[in-house]
Enzyme design. Sequence first.
Site, short mmCIF file in Angstrom:
data_model
loop_
_atom_site.label_atom_id
_atom_site.label_comp_id
_atom_site.label_asym_id
_atom_site.label_seq_id
_atom_site.Cartn_x
_atom_site.Cartn_y
_atom_site.Cartn_z
N HIS A 17 -34.78 8.94 -2.47
CA HIS A 17 -35.73 9.71 -1.63
C HIS A 17 -36.80 8.75 -1.11
O HIS A 17 -37.69 8.35 -1.86
CB HIS A 17 -36.39 10.83 -2.45
CG HIS A 17 -37.37 11.65 -1.66
ND1 HIS A 17 -37.34 13.03 -1.68
CD2 HIS A 17 -38.38 11.32 -0.83
CE1 HIS A 17 -38.31 13.50 -0.90
NE2 HIS A 17 -38.97 12.47 -0.37
N HIS A 26 -39.27 7.61 2.60
CA HIS A 26 -39.67 7.77 4.00
C HIS A 26 -39.82 6.38 4.61
O HIS A 26 -40.73 5.64 4.23
CB HIS A 26 -41.00 8.52 4.09
CG HIS A 26 -40.94 9.89 3.48
ND1 HIS A 26 -40.62 11.02 4.20
CD2 HIS A 26 -41.10 10.30 2.20
CE1 HIS A 26 -40.60 12.07 3.39
NE2 HIS A 26 -40.89 11.65 2.16
N LEU A 27 -38.92 6.04 5.53
CA LEU A 27 -38.98 4.71 6.15
C LEU A 27 -39.72 4.73 7.49
O LEU A 27 -39.94 3.68 8.09
CB LEU A 27 -37.57 4.15 6.34
CG LEU A 27 -36.77 3.90 5.06
CD1 LEU A 27 -35.42 3.28 5.39
CD2 LEU A 27 -37.54 3.01 4.08
N HIS A 58 -37.39 20.19 -0.93
CA HIS A 58 -38.83 20.07 -1.21
C HIS A 58 -39.23 21.42 -1.80
O HIS A 58 -39.34 22.40 -1.07
CB HIS A 58 -39.61 19.77 0.08
CG HIS A 58 -41.08 19.58 -0.17
ND1 HIS A 58 -41.70 18.36 -0.02
CD2 HIS A 58 -42.04 20.44 -0.58
CE1 HIS A 58 -42.99 18.49 -0.34
NE2 HIS A 58 -43.22 19.75 -0.68
N ASP A 114 -40.08 8.65 -3.20
CA ASP A 114 -40.90 9.39 -2.25
C ASP A 114 -41.99 8.51 -1.66
O ASP A 114 -43.10 8.97 -1.37
CB ASP A 114 -41.51 10.66 -2.86
CG ASP A 114 -42.03 11.62 -1.79
OD1 ASP A 114 -41.66 11.47 -0.61
OD2 ASP A 114 -42.84 12.51 -2.14
N ALA A 164 -50.81 13.53 3.32
CA ALA A 164 -50.23 13.46 1.97
C ALA A 164 -49.19 12.35 1.94
O ALA A 164 -48.38 12.23 2.85
CB ALA A 164 -49.58 14.79 1.63
C1 NCD Z 1 -44.25 12.91 2.67
C2 NCD Z 1 -44.50 12.25 4.02
O1 NCD Z 1 -45.61 11.76 4.23
O2 NCD Z 1 -43.58 12.21 4.84
N1 NCD Z 1 -45.49 13.09 1.98
C3 NCD Z 1 -45.66 13.23 0.64
O3 NCD Z 1 -46.78 13.47 0.21
N2 NCD Z 1 -44.65 13.13 -0.19
C4 NCD Z 1 -43.53 14.19 2.87
C5 NCD Z 1 -42.96 14.77 1.61
O4 NCD Z 1 -41.99 14.25 1.05
O5 NCD Z 1 -43.50 15.78 1.13
ZN ZN Z 2 -40.75 12.86 0.53
#
Ligand code: NCD
Ligand code: ZN
Length: 351
Positions: A18, A20-21, A141, A252, A268
């Site tokens: 998991h 985010h790139l 999620h 994450d 976030a």
């Molecule tokens: C993630 C994001 O910034 O894309 N933020 C986070 O707090 N984890 C989105 C997500 O996975 O909830």
């Molecule tokens: Zn995430």
Amino acid sequence: MQANSEQRLVIRRPDDWHVHLRDDAMLAGVAVHTAKQFGRAIVMPNLSPPVTTVDQAESYRSRILAALPADSHFEPLMTAYLTDTISAEEIARGFGENVFAACKLYPANATTNSDHGVTSVSLISEVLETMQRIDMPLLIHGEVTSPDIDVFDREAVFIDTVLQPLRRDFPELRIVLEHITTKEAVDFVLAEGENLAATITPHHLEINRNAMFDGGLRPHMYCLPTAKRELHRQALRGAATSGNPKFFLGTDSAPHAIADKESDCGCAGIFNAPYALEAYAKVFAEEGALDQLEGFASLHGPAFYRLPANEATVALEQQSIDVPECVQAGETVLRPFHAGASLPWRFVGAA
Ligand code: NCD
Ligand code: ZN
């Protein structure tokens, strides 16, 4: 796993289930960190606009690969972002063509770029039916979004009101409850059959909710789902280090520019990619469970996704490493998890 001495740990190359790139200018500066430590990663589709078609996922995958150094051996595993109107055919085609590894369910408005998310699971029953039939994993999620539910209760309420009914309606659907944060989630995962698993982030293993208010408001400790009470952190540490294959690594890592975090309405997300393995190793060492790190980081995830574990191995050494205050990603300055601190185990790369 081989522990050649107390100071060196060799494990199969891990994967991040998991991450985010991001895209555009930030992509190269972020992806390089994930590609350095991990063989594969499940790449989240919450771009703006979200990744909802096979074409979009293929072109995003190409952009990720193009952004990496030529000698990197990293495989991005792409996901489809579920919306109220996404078609089951598109999902099935993407899975059949090995473009989509899984689908991601964001409840609408639960987190960053989730305004196109699903407003009610009942609207996507045909998609879920198809995913169950073709054995395609659903990544969730797990938070309700209703403003009248306390932010710290949103995961537990989601389990009771959305996930339990979904399990009843689609018992054969393979599900990953992403970035779990509560004892309730740990207990739920343990009680369910083997087609339900969970990822755990390094930050939820390390911080409880006090970290967001430590001497003042700490925006870099804010992510979703938010960290919870200490008893929940302890439950997560127990689960991650237990050796149970239902729990595996998912960072994450969610970078946002410092100005977007330190804002009146801050984003976030915690950016942990540059020292992700070091952060997990610290936790496993503290728990006296370094022998369980390989399972959690490198074996349980592939088994759940029905992929072979990576052949290559990587080494960690018990040698302290200083985490910088800032990490540059293109034009953007990011603040990494553990900024300014030091971590006791260092990732040294290929073993
Ligand atoms: C993630 C994001 O910034 O894309 N933020 C986070 O707090 N984890 C989105 C997500 O996975 O909830
Ligand atoms: Zn995430």
